[in-house]
Design a protein around this motif. Structure first.
Motif, PDB file in Angstrom:
ATOM      1  N   MET A  62       0.813  -1.211   0.000  1.00 25.38           N
ATOM      2  CA  MET A  62       0.000   0.000   0.000  1.00 25.38           C
ATOM      3  C   MET A  62       0.846   1.260   0.000  1.00 25.38           C
ATOM      4  O   MET A  62       0.505   2.250  -0.662  1.00 25.38           O
ATOM      5  CB  MET A  62      -0.947   0.009   1.208  1.00 25.38           C
ATOM      6  CG  MET A  62      -1.890   1.209   1.242  1.00 25.38           C
ATOM      7  SD  MET A  62      -2.922   1.335  -0.236  1.00 25.38           S
ATOM      8  CE  MET A  62      -3.531   3.010  -0.089  1.00 25.38           C
ATOM      9  N   SER A  63       1.959   1.261   0.697  1.00 24.23           N
ATOM     10  CA  SER A  63       2.792   2.467   0.716  1.00 24.23           C
ATOM     11  C   SER A  63       3.308   2.808  -0.676  1.00 24.23           C
ATOM     12  O   SER A  63       3.447   3.987  -1.031  1.00 24.23           O
ATOM     13  CB  SER A  63       3.963   2.296   1.687  1.00 24.23           C
ATOM     14  OG  SER A  63       4.785   1.196   1.301  1.00 24.23           O
ATOM     15  N   VAL A  88      -6.375  -0.527   4.881  1.00 24.21           N
ATOM     16  CA  VAL A  88      -5.807   0.795   4.619  1.00 24.21           C
ATOM     17  C   VAL A  88      -6.374   1.771   5.638  1.00 24.21           C
ATOM     18  O   VAL A  88      -7.381   1.505   6.295  1.00 24.21           O
ATOM     19  CB  VAL A  88      -6.120   1.286   3.184  1.00 24.21           C
ATOM     20  CG1 VAL A  88      -5.534   0.343   2.145  1.00 24.21           C
ATOM     21  CG2 VAL A  88      -7.630   1.450   2.979  1.00 24.21           C
ATOM     22  N   SER A 122      -1.297   3.881   4.046  1.00 23.79           N
ATOM     23  CA  SER A 122      -0.976   2.567   4.614  1.00 23.79           C
ATOM     24  C   SER A 122      -1.703   2.344   5.933  1.00 23.79           C
ATOM     25  O   SER A 122      -1.802   3.249   6.777  1.00 23.79           O
ATOM     26  CB  SER A 122       0.531   2.442   4.840  1.00 23.79           C
ATOM     27  OG  SER A 122       1.221   2.473   3.610  1.00 23.79           O
ATOM     28  N   GLU A 126       1.078  -4.467   5.586  1.00 21.13           N
ATOM     29  CA  GLU A 126       1.935  -3.946   4.522  1.00 21.13           C
ATOM     30  C   GLU A 126       1.303  -4.169   3.155  1.00 21.13           C
ATOM     31  O   GLU A 126       1.237  -3.267   2.332  1.00 21.13           O
ATOM     32  CB  GLU A 126       3.310  -4.608   4.566  1.00 21.13           C
ATOM     33  CG  GLU A 126       4.264  -4.096   3.476  1.00 21.13           C
ATOM     34  CD  GLU A 126       5.590  -4.824   3.471  1.00 21.13           C
ATOM     35  OE1 GLU A 126       6.564  -4.270   2.919  1.00 21.13           O
ATOM     36  OE2 GLU A 126       5.661  -5.948   4.003  1.00 21.13           O
TER      37      GLU A 126
END
Length: 305
Positions: A62-63, A88, A122, A126
């Protein structure tokens, strides 16, 4: 009557209790690479599945998504984002903050025009996987005010194995303020589990897309596939495969309008598209004059003008 004077025996009528099931008439894995695939596009399969005009299956870190994604516009559509794995974080001054994971949803009615793309950041995991869906709005809503909702899983309704993301199923109605005539479910079946989905009357559009596992039986499918069902009033009969299955499923009354397409917009009328794109251009000037609006969490709120 020859051979006797009696009356004909009365015919007995038998009513079948076996539900008619819908056939799979089309399947695809879309196009893409890595963990991001375009399964439905407005100029392609969306013409047959409207009001479902766009569907992306996406997965990854997500980052990295948050860093790579930019602010972009929409008009004339509703967007529905669900997550099948991971979660998220959302942070918006108009909606508060929290986490969206399996069973939760981000809904946005773009209507008359909006800029967004960084309202999520985020969360506690992860890696994530999810689906983003676009719904073509009816003519009376294609230029409606922007409406956003972020709803955590604990505030959504579940019926059996299905979370009711949009619409009404099994006697419960989603809190999402989407147009009538559309159902969108997030479902997980255990290995071998049988489940029948009976669409509401008039929901002749029906499809599903797998996020994990497989389906067996008449609607056999594997991870990553999208299945389209025949356009009738039958039941969609499903069975989890050897590993079970997680998927999204949509049914709807067919969208009655031709699609008028912009780069990020889909409208029910040509006039609506012209107005929506003009609004987007005006909003862009206002938005970029504000400079960096990023919040501490890393998100940037939706800009509605």
């Amino acid at each position: 009557m020859r051979g006797g004077s009696g009356t004909l025996p009365q015919r007995r009528t038998f009513v079948s209790t076996v539900a008619v099931t819908r056939d799979v008439i089309y399947r695809t894995r879309g196009r893409g690479h890595g963990e991001v695939f375009r399964l439905v596009s407005p100029s392609g399969l969306g013409e047959q599945l409207k009001p479902f005009v766009f569907l992306d299956s996406f997965g990854g870190v997500m980052s990295e998504f948050a860093a790579a994604g930019g602010m972009h516009p929409h008009s004339g559509i509703g967007t529905v984002t669900v997550f099948t794995r991971g979660d998220v974080h959302f942070d918006d001054p108009d909606a508060g903050s929290g986490y969206i994971g399996y069973g939760g949803v981000e809904w946005m009615r773009a209507g008359a025009g909006v800029w967004h793309g960084k309202e999520l950041s985020s969360g506690r995991s992860e890696r994530i996987h999810g689906f983003q869906l676009w719904l073509a709005l009816p003519a009376e809503l294609e230029l409606a005010p922007v409406d956003s909702q972020y709803i955590e899983a604990s505030d959504m309704h579940q019926v059996g194995p299905a979370h009711v993301i949009v619409g009404t199923h099994g006697g419960v109605t989603s809190p999402i303020r989407a147009p009538d005539g559309v159902n969108y479910l997030l479902v997980t079946l255990a290995p071998g589990q049988l489940w029948n989905y009976t669409p509401p009357a008039g929901h002749t559009i029906g499809w599903l897309a797998l996020s994990r596992g497989s389906l067996s039986g008449s609607a056999k499918a594997s991870n990553g596939e999208l299945l389209v069902f025949s356009e009738d009033d039958g039941v969609i009969a499903l069975q989890g495969g050897s590993e079970g299955a997680t998927f999204v499923l949509g049914s709807a009354i067919p969208h009655p309008h031709d699609l008028h397409l912009g780069y990020y917009s889909v409208h029910a009328t040509a006039e609506g598209l012209v107005t929506g794109e003009r609004n987007i251009a005006e909003l862009k000037e206002q938005l970029f004059s504000l400079g960096n609006r990023q919040r501490v969490s890393g998100s940037t709120p939706i800009y509605r003008g």
